[in-house]
Design an enzyme around this catalytic site. Structure first.
Site, PDB file in Angstrom:
ATOM      1  CG  ASP A  70       6.264  -8.243  12.065  1.00 53.75           C
ATOM      2  OD1 ASP A  70       7.051  -8.262  11.092  1.00 53.75           O
ATOM      3  OD2 ASP A  70       5.743  -7.209  12.506  1.00 53.75           O
ATOM      4  NE  ARG A  83      -3.743  -0.766   1.887  1.00 53.51           N
ATOM      5  CZ  ARG A  83      -4.814  -0.809   1.091  1.00 53.51           C
ATOM      6  NH1 ARG A  83      -5.341   0.302   0.626  1.00 53.51           N
ATOM      7  NH2 ARG A  83      -5.368  -1.947   0.777  1.00 53.51           N
ATOM      8  CB  THR A 106      -1.993   7.175  -3.119  1.00 51.58           C
ATOM      9  OG1 THR A 106      -1.407   5.863  -3.185  1.00 51.58           O
ATOM     10  CG2 THR A 106      -1.097   8.161  -3.837  1.00 51.58           C
TER      11      THR A 106
END
Ligand code: URA
Length: 235
Positions: free
Chosen positions: A226, A125, A129
């Site tokens: 993670d 992403r 924007t």
């Protein structure tokens, strides 16, 4: 292919798909599966336990996903001279993992179907924007005629899933030839995918309650990548 903005289309389409029961496949919530979920949901689980237990759930998910794919008849002679009227996949199967978390599902798919080719997509992403950006794609050349297992353990907002499906559609893959395989899913993510791509089937081991303000699923498992790759910050 690098740094391409992905048009994920209008937010709603009028296309009517198969009934929801045939496009959302939730694994039976057996005691065994719930025990596996308990390990990965435990914030104190070791990384080894998290990785090993996730792999066991991936097997269950992939088995269910592979069982959805079309088959054709195949007869074989048994060692005692009889004919067994069996089955084989009707089309090539390929996996496409959405990096990074989806890569965790590749080993199980490879172990189950050693011939399977595995493509990879990296979508992130854009911080400004907020639009999904395609950074990298490597897909098998005959993907348009393959049955595609799209691999991402987390279906949260659905933004990445929509971008990945849009890319597969650009490569000529039919919606009905895509099975999205995901460990945990949110109601929001499932709706996002099915509103726009009603014929894409989703196989998941849990539908969570909701997303929290940080777009994590609850009760959830935290950040899958993670925890799986060991890049989580110490608490
Ligand atoms: N990605 C994750 O790793 N976890 C979530 O809960 C949502 C997205």
């Amino acid at each position: 292919m690098t740094d391409t903005a992905i048009d994920t289309g209008p937010s709603h389409t009028a296309v009517t798909g198969p009934p929801v029961t045939t496009r959302l496949h939730l694994l039976p919530q057996t005691n065994r599966l719930r025990s596996l979920h308990t390990v990965i949901r435990d914030r104190d689980a070791s990384r080894a336990d998290f990785v090993q237990t996730s792999a066991q759930i991936f097997r269950l998910l992939l088995d269910t996903a592979l069982d959805l794919l079309p088959v054709t008849t195949r007869s074989v002679r048994t060692p005692v001279g009889q004919t067994y009227h069996g089955l084989r996949p009707a089309a090539p199967v390929c996996g496409v993992s959405i990096a990074r978390a989806g890569e965790s599902m590749e080993a199980e798919l490879r172990a189950m179907l050693p011939q399977t080719r595995i493509g990879k997509i990296l979508i992130q992403r854009d911080r400004t924007t907020k639009l999904p950006h395609l950074h990298y794609a490597a897909l098998p050349p005959d993907i348009a005629t393959s049955q595609v297992l799209l691999l991402d353990p987390m279906l949260a907002t659905g933004g990445t899933a929509l971008a990945a499906i849009a890319l597969l559609r650009e490569y000529g893959v039919f919606e009905e030839d895509i099975v999205f395989v995901t460990l945990l899913s949110s109601p929001e993510g499932i709706s996002a995918v099915h509103d726009r791509h009603p014929r894409v089937r989703i196989v998941t081991s849990a539908v969570e309650e909701r997303l929290n303000g940080d777009a994590y699923m609850v009760p959830g498992i935290g950040d899958f990548g993670d925890r799986y790759f060991g890049t989580d910050q110490p608490r």
